[in-house]
Design an enzyme around this catalytic site. Structure first.
Site, short mmCIF file in Angstrom:
data_model
loop_
_atom_site.label_atom_id
_atom_site.label_comp_id
_atom_site.label_asym_id
_atom_site.label_seq_id
_atom_site.Cartn_x
_atom_site.Cartn_y
_atom_site.Cartn_z
N HIS A 60 0.70 -1.33 -0.10
CA HIS A 60 0.11 -0.06 -0.08
C HIS A 60 0.75 1.25 -0.02
O HIS A 60 1.98 1.28 0.69
CB HIS A 60 -0.95 -0.04 1.36
CG HIS A 60 -0.49 0.21 2.46
ND1 HIS A 60 -0.38 1.46 3.06
CD2 HIS A 60 -0.19 -0.95 3.52
CE1 HIS A 60 0.16 1.51 4.30
NE2 HIS A 60 0.05 -0.06 4.57
N GLU A 194 -5.30 1.74 2.38
CA GLU A 194 -5.14 0.43 3.29
C GLU A 194 -5.49 0.87 4.59
O GLU A 194 -5.96 -0.08 5.46
CB GLU A 194 -3.75 -0.32 3.07
CG GLU A 194 -3.32 -1.47 3.78
CD GLU A 194 -3.00 -1.42 5.48
OE1 GLU A 194 -2.83 -2.31 5.98
OE2 GLU A 194 -2.68 -0.16 5.87
N GLU A 195 -5.10 1.75 5.14
CA GLU A 195 -5.03 2.36 6.54
C GLU A 195 -6.40 2.47 6.93
O GLU A 195 -6.78 2.57 8.07
CB GLU A 195 -4.19 3.79 6.75
CG GLU A 195 -2.63 3.32 6.51
CD GLU A 195 -1.87 2.38 7.36
OE1 GLU A 195 -2.55 2.00 8.39
OE2 GLU A 195 -0.79 2.30 7.48
N ASP A 217 4.38 -5.68 3.57
CA ASP A 217 4.06 -4.42 4.30
C ASP A 217 4.94 -4.54 5.65
O ASP A 217 5.81 -5.46 5.74
CB ASP A 217 2.74 -4.60 4.87
CG ASP A 217 1.79 -3.43 5.31
OD1 ASP A 217 2.52 -2.24 5.71
OD2 ASP A 217 0.49 -3.17 5.50
CO CO Z 1 -0.36 1.16 8.96
ZN ZN Z 2 0.83 -0.83 6.34
#
Ligand code: CO
Ligand code: ZN
Length: 337
Positions: A60, A194-195, A217
């Protein structure tokens, strides 16, 4: 790697405004791919065509940040979090808007740290009134941490947005060293939002219809003073995810990753992350299920203005990911674990 990591971490890119990061990554890797494209949410796909199966590798692009919710008559801004941010981490920090405008976060008078909640925080952008402030910001504007990349003596780096520009940098380096022909099709996706709940990965997996998914990640570590109990440390190698709050790695993928790490003589760690998720969480639930896993970069102080990683973990994450893409992935048949 250091140069790419510095470039990527210093870019502005809170969830929903990843375009600067996307443009830079496209510039870095676009020419090597068979094709590149962006979907309606802003995910960037970097495709290397090949025979079946199709593998989706996701990192991400977005970072945690804040959104402006209100501007008061004296020109102070009120904020809400974009992603998992705590008020105590934010207090005293400078934030940067897309326009380059910088503000400082502080809080109303409190008698106890426990009172430090989001409604108590404000952002001071140095304006004297609402009308002055409205000339430079608007409700709904986003901002992220404003911190330079630092290489400390030894092997470690500090920066904002290591989560997950470190993952993006690993993908960029892997793409740069990719040797054709590949044993199967590989699509790298630099995902958005993503967050906020793995949103980009969800549409990416729906659109690309992969046979396998792998997220790259950062993950938390347990090697700092009186840290939570966690069996991952900085510098002991990339981590092969077993489980987090969003996914249980498909056993076949986990075994395949462990075997490849052993074959390539790469130190690795096994990761069980008790709180937190990653893009694999969305990918593995797409269609009728996509066997998925994650390669994690150990990172201290995740979701703070200075996240720390070790360069050896980054190099070995590239080595392991490159190794995984040089060999055919194991066939997953129904009920075959
Ligand atoms: Co994060
Ligand atoms: Zn992350």
């Amino acid at each position: 790697m250091e140069k790419i990591l510095k470039t990527l971490t210093e870019l502005y890119g809170p969830s929903g405004e990843e375009e600067t990061v996307r443009e830079k990554i496209l510039e870095l890797v676009g020419k090597r791919a068979d094709s590149t494209f962006t979907d309606q949410l802003g995910n960037l796909f970097v495709l290397f065509r090949g025979n079946a199966p199709k593998i989706l590798i996701s990192a991400h692009m977005d970072e945690i940040g804040i959104i402006v919710t209100n501007i008061d008559e004296n020109g102070f801004l009120r904020l809400a979090p974009l992603g998992g941010l705590s008020p105590s981490i934010l207090t005293g920090q400078r934030l940067r808007f897309k326009s380059g405008l910088i503000g400082l976060v502080y809080h109303e008078k409190i008698n106890d740290l426990k009172e430090l909640t989001w409604p108590k925080l404000y952002l001071d952008i140095g304006q004297k009134s609402r009308s002055e402030a409205e000339k430079v910001v608007a409700i709904g504007d986003l901002a992220c941490f404003d911190q330079p990349f630092v290489s400390v003596p030894g092997s470690r780096f500090l920066a904002k947005a290591m989560d997950n520009r470190a993952g993006c940098a690993v993908l960029v380096e892997t793409i740069s060293g990719l040797k054709r022909p590949l044993p199967q099709e590989v699509c790298f996706v630099f995902s958005v939002q993503e967050e906020l709940g793995l949103r980009g990965a969800k549409t990416a997996a729906f659109g690309y219809e992969p046979d396998y998914g792998l997220a790259v990640d950062v993950t938390r570590v347990g090697d700092t003073p009186k840290a939570d109990n966690m069996a991952v440390s900085l510098g002991l190698g990339p981590a092969i995810k077993v489980k987090d709050s969003s996914v249980i790695t498909h056993p076949l993928i986990r075994r395949f990753m462990v075997d490849q790490a052993k074959n390539l003589n790469i130190d690795y760690q096994l990761e069980v992350l008790e709180r937190g998720g990653t893009d694999a969480g969305a990918i593995h639930l797409s269609r009728a299920g996509v066997p998925s896993g994650a390669l994690s970069i150990p990172c201290r102080y995740v979701h703070t203005p200075s996240e720390m990683v070790d360069s050896a973990d980054l190099e070995n994450a590239v080595n392991l990911l490159s190794g995984l893409l040089r060999v055919p992935w194991p066939a997953v048949t129904e009920g075959h674990l």
